[in-house]
Design an enzyme around this catalytic site. Structure first.
Site, PDB file in Angstrom:
ATOM      1  CB  THR A 182      -4.036   9.334  -2.050  1.00 60.34           C
ATOM      2  OG1 THR A 182      -2.712   8.179  -1.424  1.00 60.34           O
ATOM      3  CG2 THR A 182      -2.542  10.922  -1.725  1.00 60.34           C
ATOM      4  CB  SER A 188       2.926   9.572   4.574  1.00 55.49           C
ATOM      5  OG  SER A 188       3.561   9.459   3.420  1.00 55.49           O
ATOM      6  N   GLY A 221      -6.319   5.986  -9.250  1.00 56.91           N
ATOM      7  CA  GLY A 221      -6.150   4.931  -9.811  1.00 56.91           C
ATOM      8  C   GLY A 221      -7.496   4.746 -11.199  1.00 56.91           C
ATOM      9  CD  GLN A 380      28.991  -1.367 -19.452  1.00 59.90           C
ATOM     10  OE1 GLN A 380      29.917   0.095 -19.111  1.00 59.90           O
ATOM     11  NE2 GLN A 380      28.305  -1.038 -19.950  1.00 59.90           N
ATOM     12  CB  THR A 469       6.146   8.258  -4.439  1.00 56.83           C
ATOM     13  OG1 THR A 469       7.066   9.060  -4.892  1.00 56.83           O
ATOM     14  CG2 THR A 469       5.562   9.138  -3.872  1.00 56.83           C
ATOM     15  CD  GLU A 471       0.036   0.089  -2.152  1.00 56.20           C
ATOM     16  OE1 GLU A 471       0.150  -0.923  -0.916  1.00 56.20           O
ATOM     17  OE2 GLU A 471      -1.036   1.054  -2.095  1.00 56.20           O
TER      18      GLU A 471
END
Length: 690
Positions: A182, A188, A221, A380, A469, A471
């Site tokens: 990226t 993308s 990362g 619920q 978002t 991958e």
């Protein structure tokens, strides 16, 4: 005679008076009339029997053969190194160092070596990833960056020389790495990235260059603190006979050292900056990378799909840039597979906490009687039971996806590669979007106690949010699914064969697009509504209509707007089409999983849950079915009524269903989500200091 037939003979005035009386004096909750069969499987009985769920047996079926290695991860953090568990409050820099120690501990102390399973046994690798992510989501992502992205790119895009050189260092964490795809201006659209790798024949090197600020690698990362290598995606440029002209060979991957292995100092020409504090996943050190004419050996090109010889000659087993690019991305699909599977793990944790709390929290009730649990309230149940059903549905769908992925890695079958690529894109998008919404629903379902950080909804929600978002942005991935569906649609009219996942369309296009059967559109008995054939037919019919109408609309708009303009004009339609197809695949997998379950009681419970999943989805889109007369008004009411009652039935076994996920208290780590009701409030008050 059905109930609708008898009521049709009633005079309008009498019917209105009866309805008004019921509004003014509502009866107490009662089971539905005898026309609705309450058995988890088809039966004429009019009374529901709670399925006898053996938690151990059901759990064994869910967790499969990799339970032991998950228990090894859980035991390490609970009994061997509880000091490595993530505290509720921690500073960003401290969190990053803790996350690194956690990963080192799992690999080198606990002896869990995920890298050996990335290609050889993907099911085991993803089981480890789920367990590690359950302990801490940042740890799960950091492990994924190291082994699935950085390590996966080396062994999947490289050749034997790369595996021999880097495998052991990646495996034992000596070679910590990054996945630098990226860029600041491109995410993308990978083919649009601007980083350049120019071959220099004089020195037999590639020169890696960031030509402008928009080409800075971003959100990488492991880059900010720990990474020593990066797989850098760049356009491969080859010089021609004219020294001023270079040939663009398309996007390739290169191994680029970014820090010194001994001193950990940033290497010359490499600039690294920190992307800073994020909404979540702050245990992962995301950074930005700029390259100023960084030279790397020619051997650092990951050359499985394209190679450069010493004299600068380019060779490839694939004839075009587009085919090489598709093959490259196809080998990286494991990241999407892992995210879809891990997202289901997050949903299991959230559903477990919310449902266990809803069973112990008592509030209000009939006058002068004990308070009732909040899960006894229909509202619920409406929030949580379809979600629990979806969790089971997603589990079986993602397990099947991993099996397909493992088969693809073994066979490299072209049709299976395309199938896994589209299916992983769709499931990753659909499951992560659903989980993201469900995390907020679970928080709200637990009231104020859901807002306490110790009960984890905040951290789960923040850490998981980016799953939508990275991958691949979910909207972009759904467009890929829609595009593949349209391609298959065109192939049908050319006499081609459908890919595996789209097989049902062969029959759908011929059968389901005819006028709906006026008889079956009115059938409302429970045996019919709970028949897997009816449920699958309904899902497939919707997808087939959406596909046909999308093709017609695109053809019409292309004449005036061109292909891109037509696609954009029909975009919301195409996204709905993709989601409809993925829901169909999920239901198919759930039905097959029930058939394969060896235990009768577990099958009965799973059938009940599957029926809720199917009918809830049909009811949520009932407008579509009503608009084309696929479902008559009386049948729509029966679907709604039965879906509500199935939620009530699932509520009765909700505890057993979440217990079957087999997540220990030390993994759940939320006081209100403890297995023992008596301990939940006790731990919670102790945490507050009482």
């Amino acid at each position: 005679m059905s109930s609708s037939s008898s009521s049709s003979d009633e005079q309008p005035t009498t019917r209105r008076i009866r309805h008004l009386t019921l509004h003014l004096n509502p009866p107490p909750p009662q089971p539905p009339p005898s026309t609705i069969n309450l058995q988890p499987c088809s039966s004429s009985s009019s009374r529901a029997r709670k399925p006898n769920v053996n938690v151990t047996t059901l759990s064994s079926y869910l967790r499969g053969n990799n339970r032991d290695i998950q228990e090894k991860v859980f035991d390490y953090f609970n009994n061997v190194r509880p000091d490595l568990q993530t505290p509720i409050e921690i500073l960003k820099d401290d969190y990053r160092e803790l996350c690194m120690r956690q990963l080192m501990g799992v690999v080198n102390e606990a002896g869990v070596k995920p890298f050996q399973y990335v290609s050889d046994d993907p099911m085991k690798y993803f089981a480890i990833a789920e367990a590690v992510g359950s302990v801490d989501m940042s740890l799960g992502i950091k492990m994924g960056v190291q082994y699935s992205l950085w390590g996966g790119s080396v062994i999947n895009l490289g050749t034997k020389k790369h595996r021999d050189k880097y495998f052991e260092g990646i495996n034992n964490l000596e070679y910590l790495g990054c996945f630098a795809m990226t860029e600041l201006h491109h995410g993308s659209n990978v083919q649009g990235i601007q980083t350049i790798a120019t071959f220099d024949p004089l020195t037999d090197e590639f020169v890696i260059t960031t030509p402008n600020d928009g080409a800075i690698k971003w959100w990488i990362g492991n880059a900010a603190v720990h990474g020593k290598f990066a797989t850098v995606f760049a356009k491969l440029m080859l010089p021609t006979h004219d020294s001023k002209v270079v040939s663009d060979m398309g996007v390739h991957a290169f191994i680029v050292p970014i820090r010194d292995l001994k001193t950990h100092q940033t290497l010359p020409g490499v600039e690294i900056n920190d992307c800073g504090h994020k909404v979540g996943l702050n245990g992962v050190d995301n950074g930005a990378l700029r390259f100023r004419d960084v030279r790397i050996p020619r051997d650092n090109l990951l050359n499985r799909f394209g190679d450069v010889s010493r004299d600068g000659t380019y060779t490839s087993p694939l004839p075009t840039i587009n085919k090489r690019f598709a093959a490259t991305l196809g080998e990286l699909v494991g990241g999407r597979v892992g995210l879809a599977y891990t997202s289901v793990g997050v949903l299991k944790i959230a559903a477990t906490i919310a449902i266990r709390y809803s069973l112990i929290r008592q509030q209000f009730g009939p006058p002068k009687q004990p308070e009732i649990s909040i899960l006894d309230y229909q509202s619920q149940q409406h929030k949580l039971m379809p979600m629990l059903a979806s969790t089971y549905a997603f589990h079986f769908a993602t397990v099947n996806l991993i099996k397909k992925y493992a088969e693809m890695k073994k066979t490299h079958d072209e049709q299976l590669v395309a199938d896994v690529h589209a299916l992983s894109a769709g499931l990753k998008s659909y499951v992560t979007s659903y989980t993201a919404k469900s995390l907020s629903v679970c928080r709200e379902a637990c009231g104020g106690h859901g807002y306490a950080a110790v009960n984890r909804f905040g951290s789960l929600r923040n850490d998981h949010d980016i799953f939508q978002t990275f991958e691949g942005d979910n909207t972009v991935l759904l467009q890929q699914v829609a595009g593949d569906l349209l391609k298959q649609y065109q192939e049908k009219f050319r006499g081609g064969t459908f890919a595996v996942t789209w097989n049902y369309l062969r029959e759908s296009m011929n059968t389901y697009l005819s006028q709906p059967n006026p008889v079956t559109s009115r059938w409302e008995g429970e045996d019919h509504l709970r028949d897997p054939k009816f449920q699958l037919d309904a899902f497939r019919y919707r997808t087939s209509r959406l596909l046909q109408s999308a093709a017609v609309r695109l053809r019409k708009h292309s004449k005036t707007l061109g292909s891109f303009g037509a696609w954009n004009r029909c975009l919301n339609h195409l996204l709905t089409l993709a989601e409809s197809h993925i829901e169909t695949v999920i239901l198919e997998n759930f039905i097959e999983a029930i058939k394969s379950c060896p235990d009768a009681n577990s099958r009965a419970a799973l059938k009940l849950v599957c029926d809720l999943y199917a009918l809830n989805r049909i009811w949520n889109d009932i407008g579509t079915y009503r608009n084309v007369d696929y479902v008559a008004p009386n049948k729509a009411k029966a679907i709604h009524k039965l879906a509500d009652y199935l939620s009530f039935q699932v509520k009765d076994i909700a505890k057993e269903l979440v217990d079957a996920f087999d997540l220990p208290d030390h993994v759940i780590r939320a006081p209100i989500g403890r297995q023992s009701p008596g301990e939940a409030y006790a731990e919670y008050t102790q945490y507050a200091g009482f």
